[in-house]
Design an enzyme around this catalytic site. Structure first.
Site, PDB file in Angstrom:
ATOM      1  N   LEU A 180       1.719   0.009  -4.122  1.00 40.84           N
ATOM      2  CA  LEU A 180       0.191  -0.296  -5.086  1.00 40.84           C
ATOM      3  C   LEU A 180       0.284   1.773  -5.489  1.00 40.84           C
ATOM      4  O   LEU A 180       0.192   3.198  -4.605  1.00 40.84           O
ATOM      5  CB  LEU A 180      -1.409   0.122  -4.078  1.00 40.84           C
ATOM      6  CG  LEU A 180      -1.819   0.376  -5.156  1.00 40.84           C
ATOM      7  CD1 LEU A 180      -2.057  -0.081  -6.787  1.00 40.84           C
ATOM      8  CD2 LEU A 180      -3.819  -0.520  -4.650  1.00 40.84           C
ATOM      9  N   ASP A 181       0.612   2.212  -6.694  1.00 40.64           N
ATOM     10  CA  ASP A 181       0.460   3.808  -7.191  1.00 40.64           C
ATOM     11  C   ASP A 181       1.297   4.221  -6.391  1.00 40.64           C
ATOM     12  O   ASP A 181       1.451   5.720  -6.225  1.00 40.64           O
ATOM     13  CB  ASP A 181      -0.942   4.128  -6.556  1.00 40.64           C
ATOM     14  CG  ASP A 181      -2.155   3.676  -7.957  1.00 40.64           C
ATOM     15  OD1 ASP A 181      -2.064   2.830  -8.742  1.00 40.64           O
ATOM     16  OD2 ASP A 181      -3.581   3.095  -7.874  1.00 40.64           O
ATOM     17  N   GLU A 182       2.521   3.608  -5.771  1.00 41.50           N
ATOM     18  CA  GLU A 182       3.467   5.092  -5.076  1.00 41.50           C
ATOM     19  C   GLU A 182       5.067   4.952  -6.014  1.00 41.50           C
ATOM     20  O   GLU A 182       6.100   4.749  -5.494  1.00 41.50           O
ATOM     21  CB  GLU A 182       3.514   4.237  -4.040  1.00 41.50           C
ATOM     22  CG  GLU A 182       2.639   4.761  -2.878  1.00 41.50           C
ATOM     23  CD  GLU A 182       2.750   4.502  -1.117  1.00 41.50           C
ATOM     24  OE1 GLU A 182       3.306   4.437  -0.815  1.00 41.50           O
ATOM     25  OE2 GLU A 182       1.487   4.406  -0.718  1.00 41.50           O
TER      26      GLU A 182
END
Length: 290
Positions: free
Chosen positions: A233-235
């Site tokens: 997530l969001d990486e």
């Protein structure tokens, strides 16, 4: 007026002497004229990246010939490469929830001719923007997903998303503030062709109302990040970031407004660079030829 054939070649391979010479020589031998070229050698990964925009000036040379004969050179230099028709407008699907500033901005840029794309569908888990979609004559797909939905319900909803992607031959999915976490399976299916936008406060200001949290901490810079979607997530690999300076006199609503402006600009840049084939993956990072 008939447009002359133009293509964009992107490639990556182990770094070595003579790559630029080999590629430019190949194009010259096949009656092609280079319009624009950019390259980068990454010492850390020992990899070489290149983007070449060229025109075919020999009418006897077609795309089939170019692909077949460049494949020989690509194999010799261990290249991962793609050849794109420079006149083709990629087919895009936008996804949004209840916050519409990025959606509205992308639609305006599209309609104004600032984004060379064809937006084939808008998908949302809410109905807030169906009238906006209709005003641009773009099909709107309402795929609701209630809070706390079961894994089975989420799977059904994501299967419908993939059906829309497949039936419209979507080449890029843009999460324009789509506030649902994509499953690992959907992330895998969209690998390398899905872009997300979020405020740069992550991971410092997670959860609801990040700009309010930032205001409480007295931040001096706010910003946004556009990145490829992955199951982490969001990486995902970062494509673009930007910031704006703020100060103590600004209330949370002002910070929110400034932050949303930054989000719009950052996402639009990322989308434009993607459809112009300026982004190459380099492990967990990107090479962006601007």
């Amino acid at each position: 007026m008939t447009l002359r054939p133009e293509y964009i070649l992107t490639l990556s391979c182990p770094d070595q002497r003579g790559i630029v010479h080999s590629v430019s020589g190949f194009l010259a031998q096949h009656g092609c004229n280079i319009i624009d070229s950019a390259q980068f050698g990454d010492a850390q990964s020992a990899s070489f990246f290149m983007r070449v925009h060229f025109a075919v000036e020999d009418s006897a040379v077609g795309e089939t010939v170019l692909r077949a004969e460049f494949a020989i050179l690509g194999s010799q230099l261990q290249m991962e490469w793609q050849l794109h028709d420079a006149h083709h407008k990629p087919r895009v699907m936008l996804m949004v929830s209840k916050i519409g500033h990025c959606l509205n901005d992308l639609l305006f840029r599209y309609k104004s001719g600032l984004l060379p794309v064809e937006i084939k569908a808008i998908v949302s888990n809410h109905t807030d923007f169906y009238q906006l979609a209709a005003s641009y004559n773009i099909p709107f797909h309402h795929l609701p997903l209630v809070a706390g939905a079961s894994a089975e319900a989420k799977q059904v909803q994501e299967d419908k998303i993939l059906d829309i992607v497949s039936s419209n031959e979507i080449e890029l999915v843009v999460l324009a503030r789509y506030m649902q976490i994509l499953s690992p399976a959907l992330c895998t299916a969209l690998k390398g062709r899905a872009i997300n936008i979020h405020h740069s406060f992550l991971p410092s200001f997670k959860g609801a109302k990040p700009y309010y949290q930032a205001h409480e901490r007295g931040v001096k810079l706010i910003g946004a990040t556009a990145h490829f979607v992955t199951s982490d997530l969001d990486e995902g690999p970062i494509i673009e970031q930007d910031v704006e300076r703020v100060d103590h006199a600004m209330d949370p609503e002002t910070l929110t407004a400034i932050g949303r402006d930054v989000e719009c600009v950052v996402l639009a840049r990322a989308v434009k660079w993607f459809v112009e084939h300026r982004i190459l993956l380099n492990g967990h990072k990107t090479v962006v030829f601007r």
